[in-house]
Design a protein around this motif. Structure first.
Motif, PDB file in Angstrom:
ATOM      1  N   SER A  26       0.826  -1.213   0.000  1.00 29.40           N
ATOM      2  CA  SER A  26       0.000   0.000   0.000  1.00 29.40           C
ATOM      3  C   SER A  26       0.858   1.259   0.000  1.00 29.40           C
ATOM      4  O   SER A  26       0.435   2.313  -0.455  1.00 29.40           O
ATOM      5  N   GLU A  27       2.063   1.146   0.522  1.00 30.22           N
ATOM      6  CA  GLU A  27       2.985   2.278   0.540  1.00 30.22           C
ATOM      7  C   GLU A  27       4.027   2.100  -0.565  1.00 30.22           C
ATOM      8  O   GLU A  27       4.051   1.081  -1.248  1.00 30.22           O
ATOM      9  N   THR A  28       4.872   3.100  -0.756  1.00 24.31           N
ATOM     10  CA  THR A  28       5.918   3.021  -1.770  1.00 24.31           C
ATOM     11  C   THR A  28       6.808   1.802  -1.513  1.00 24.31           C
ATOM     12  O   THR A  28       7.326   1.637  -0.402  1.00 24.31           O
ATOM     13  N   PRO A  29       6.979   0.931  -2.503  1.00 24.54           N
ATOM     14  CA  PRO A  29       7.771  -0.296  -2.280  1.00 24.54           C
ATOM     15  C   PRO A  29       9.217   0.012  -1.909  1.00 24.54           C
ATOM     16  O   PRO A  29       9.839   0.942  -2.446  1.00 24.54           O
ATOM     17  N   GLY A  30       9.734  -0.797  -0.993  1.00 22.32           N
ATOM     18  CA  GLY A  30      11.141  -0.660  -0.641  1.00 22.32           C
ATOM     19  C   GLY A  30      12.049  -1.258  -1.694  1.00 22.32           C
ATOM     20  O   GLY A  30      13.225  -0.923  -1.789  1.00 22.32           O
ATOM     21  N   ALA A  31      11.480  -2.175  -2.500  1.00 16.93           N
ATOM     22  CA  ALA A  31      12.237  -2.828  -3.570  1.00 16.93           C
ATOM     23  C   ALA A  31      11.251  -3.521  -4.493  1.00 16.93           C
ATOM     24  O   ALA A  31      10.091  -3.772  -4.123  1.00 16.93           O
ATOM     25  N   PHE A  32      11.709  -3.828  -5.702  1.00 14.09           N
ATOM     26  CA  PHE A  32      10.926  -4.619  -6.646  1.00 14.09           C
ATOM     27  C   PHE A  32      11.624  -5.952  -6.870  1.00 14.09           C
ATOM     28  O   PHE A  32      12.858  -6.004  -6.997  1.00 14.09           O
ATOM     29  N   ALA A  33      10.815  -6.999  -6.922  1.00 14.33           N
ATOM     30  CA  ALA A  33      11.344  -8.346  -7.108  1.00 14.33           C
ATOM     31  C   ALA A  33      10.586  -9.049  -8.227  1.00 14.33           C
ATOM     32  O   ALA A  33       9.474  -8.655  -8.595  1.00 14.33           O
ATOM     33  N   ILE A  34      11.181 -10.102  -8.757  1.00 16.80           N
ATOM     34  CA  ILE A  34      10.521 -10.995  -9.713  1.00 16.80           C
ATOM     35  C   ILE A  34      10.501 -12.383  -9.096  1.00 16.80           C
ATOM     36  O   ILE A  34      11.500 -12.833  -8.525  1.00 16.80           O
ATOM     37  N   ALA A  35       9.363 -13.061  -9.205  1.00 14.05           N
ATOM     38  CA  ALA A  35       9.230 -14.416  -8.679  1.00 14.05           C
ATOM     39  C   ALA A  35       8.865 -15.368  -9.810  1.00 14.05           C
ATOM     40  O   ALA A  35       7.956 -15.085 -10.594  1.00 14.05           O
ATOM     41  N   SER A  36       9.573 -16.483  -9.906  1.00 12.85           N
ATOM     42  CA  SER A  36       9.303 -17.447 -10.975  1.00 12.85           C
ATOM     43  C   SER A  36       8.918 -18.797 -10.398  1.00 12.85           C
ATOM     44  O   SER A  36       9.416 -19.229  -9.360  1.00 12.85           O
ATOM     45  N   HIS A  37       8.028 -19.465 -11.126  1.00 10.85           N
ATOM     46  CA  HIS A  37       7.433 -20.723 -10.658  1.00 10.85           C
ATOM     47  C   HIS A  37       8.240 -21.945 -11.083  1.00 10.85           C
ATOM     48  O   HIS A  37       9.205 -21.859 -11.845  1.00 10.85           O
ATOM     49  N   CYS A  38       7.792 -23.101 -10.616  1.00  5.77           N
ATOM     50  CA  CYS A  38       8.467 -24.367 -10.877  1.00  5.77           C
ATOM     51  C   CYS A  38       8.155 -24.911 -12.277  1.00  5.77           C
ATOM     52  O   CYS A  38       7.317 -24.373 -13.004  1.00  5.77           O
ATOM     53  N   PHE A  39       8.818 -25.976 -12.640  1.00  3.65           N
ATOM     54  CA  PHE A  39       8.685 -26.613 -13.949  1.00  3.65           C
ATOM     55  C   PHE A  39       7.241 -27.045 -14.195  1.00  3.65           C
ATOM     56  O   PHE A  39       6.662 -27.766 -13.390  1.00  3.65           O
ATOM     57  N   THR A  40       6.673 -26.591 -15.308  1.00  3.74           N
ATOM     58  CA  THR A  40       5.286 -26.852 -15.736  1.00  3.74           C
ATOM     59  C   THR A  40       4.241 -26.267 -14.780  1.00  3.74           C
ATOM     60  O   THR A  40       3.062 -26.566 -14.924  1.00  3.74           O
ATOM     61  N   CYS A  41       4.647 -25.430 -13.841  1.00  2.00           N
ATOM     62  CA  CYS A  41       3.697 -24.801 -12.912  1.00  2.00           C
ATOM     63  C   CYS A  41       3.222 -23.468 -13.499  1.00  2.00           C
ATOM     64  O   CYS A  41       3.429 -23.181 -14.677  1.00  2.00           O
ATOM     65  N   THR A  42       2.592 -22.640 -12.677  1.00  2.45           N
ATOM     66  CA  THR A  42       2.157 -21.314 -13.093  1.00  2.45           C
ATOM     67  C   THR A  42       2.408 -20.317 -11.971  1.00  2.45           C
ATOM     68  O   THR A  42       2.757 -20.695 -10.848  1.00  2.45           O
ATOM     69  N   LYS A  43       2.172 -19.066 -12.277  1.00  2.00           N
ATOM     70  CA  LYS A  43       2.337 -18.003 -11.279  1.00  2.00           C
ATOM     71  C   LYS A  43       1.345 -18.135 -10.134  1.00  2.00           C
ATOM     72  O   LYS A  43       1.508 -17.512  -9.081  1.00  2.00           O
ATOM     73  N   ASP A  44       0.269 -18.928 -10.343  1.00  2.00           N
ATOM     74  CA  ASP A  44      -0.755 -19.103  -9.317  1.00  2.00           C
ATOM     75  C   ASP A  44      -0.566 -20.366  -8.489  1.00  2.00           C
ATOM     76  O   ASP A  44      -1.386 -20.650  -7.609  1.00  2.00           O
ATOM     77  N   THR A  45       0.487 -21.146  -8.765  1.00  2.00           N
ATOM     78  CA  THR A  45       0.816 -22.260  -7.891  1.00  2.00           C
ATOM     79  C   THR A  45       1.092 -21.707  -6.497  1.00  2.00           C
ATOM     80  O   THR A  45       1.724 -20.662  -6.350  1.00  2.00           O
TER      81      THR A  45
END
Length: 252
Positions: A26-45
Motif C-alpha cells: 500500500s505504501e511506496t515499495p522498498g524494492a521490486f522483485a521478480i518471482a518465478s514458478h516451478c517446472f510446468t507450474c504457473t504463477k498461481d501455484t
C-alpha cells in the motif's frame, strides 16, 4: 500492510504476451522483485502465489508471471526450454525497469530458482537471489520424463505427465538443459544468494542446496525447512520463508 494485486503482462522472449500479476504494498515499495514458478507450474501455484503476496505485505513489490506456453501466457510450451525461461525473466526485468523500477531481487521456486540464478549473472540491477527447493543443475528435471526421455534422446518428440497433466516436449528441450553447467556459471555470480533447503523434499534432494551454496562466488546462506514439502503446502512454511527473505534482504 494492505496490498494490491495488479493484472498486467509483457512481451516475452519469443514475442508472445506473458500473463503477470504485480503484488504491490500500500505504501511506496522498498524494492521490486521478480518471482518465478516451478517446472510446468504457473504463477498461481501456491508456493509463488503465497510468498509474493506475503512479501508485498512486508513492503516488497513482486512481479509473478507465467513462463511462455504455461498458465495464461501465450506460446507453445513444446517450443520453450531453459534458455527461453531465462530470457523471459530478462523480459520481466525490462518490463519493471520501463514501467516501475528495475528489480533488485530475484526469487525462484524449484527449476524457477535455477533459472533465476542464471538470469542474475546478467542483470546489473539485481542485488540478490533467493532459491526455494531448487535443483543445482537444470537437467535435474529430467527425472519427470520417464520413458519419454529415451524417445527424446533419439530425436523423437514425446509427451510427459507432471501432476496429472500432459506436456508435449521436443528433443531440443533436453539438449538445451544439458548444455548448462551451473557450477561453471555460478562461479561468476558474485551476488548474495539465500537458499531454502527442503529437508524431506521428494523431488529435489537437499544436496542440491549444498551444491548451489558451494558453487556460488558471492556469499550464500542455507535455511533448512525440516517439515515442509516441495510446494510449501503448509501456509506457515510459506510465511516463514517470506519472513526469512525480508530479514535477509534488509540486512544486505
Amino acid at each position: 500492510m494492505k496490498t494490491q494485486t495488479i493484472k498486467t503482462g509483457f512481451t516475452g522472449s519469443a514475442g508472445f504476451h506473458l500473463d503477470a500479476r504485480l503484488e504491490l504494498p500500500s505504501e511506496t515499495p522498498g524494492a521490486f522483485a521478480i518471482a518465478s514458478h516451478c517446472f510446468t507450474c504457473t504463477k498461481d501455484t501456491i508456493t509463488i502465489f503465497r510468498i509474493s503476496r506475503m512479501l508485498a505485505q512486508h513492503g516488497i513489490a513482486v512481479l509473478r508471471f507465467d513462463f511462455t506456453g504455461l498458465g495464461n501466457s501465450e506460446g507453445d510450451f513444446a517450443l520453450t526450454n531453459f534458455t527461453s525461461d531465462v530470457a523471459d525473466i530478462h523480459a520481466a526485468a525490462e518490463f519493471l525497469r520501463n514501467h516501475y523500477a528495475a528489480p533488485s531481487l530475484l526469487i525462484g521456486h524449484s527449476l524457477g530458482g535455477t533459472a533465476m540464478l542464471e538470469a542474475a549473472t546478467n542483470l546489473d540491477s539485481v542485488r540478490a537471489v533467493v532459491t526455494i527447493a531448487s535443483p543445482s543443475q537444470p537437467d535435474h528435471v529430467l527425472h519427470h520424463f520417464g520413458h519419454a526421455l529415451t524417445m527424446l534422446e533419439q530425436g523423437i518428440a514425446a509427451s510427459i505427465e507432471v501432476a496429472g497433466q500432459h506436456f508435449d516436449i521436443e528433443p531440443q528441450f533436453i539438449e538445451d538443459l544439458r548444455r548448462y553447467d551451473m557450477q561453471q556459471q555460478l562461479a561468476s555470480l558474485d551476488k548474495p544468494v539465500l537458499i531454502f533447503k527442503v529437508l524431506h523434499d521428494a523431488l529435489v534432494d537437499g544436496k542440491n542446496a549444498d551444491e548451489i551454496a558451494a558453487w556460488t562466488k558471492g556469499p550464500s546462506r542455507i535455511v533448512t525447512l525440516d517439515e515442509a514439502d516441495h510446494l510449501l503446502s503448509n501456509k506457515d512454511d510459506a510465511a516463514f520463508v517470506a519472513d526469512e527473505i525480508v530479514k535477509w534482504f534488509e540486512s544486505l
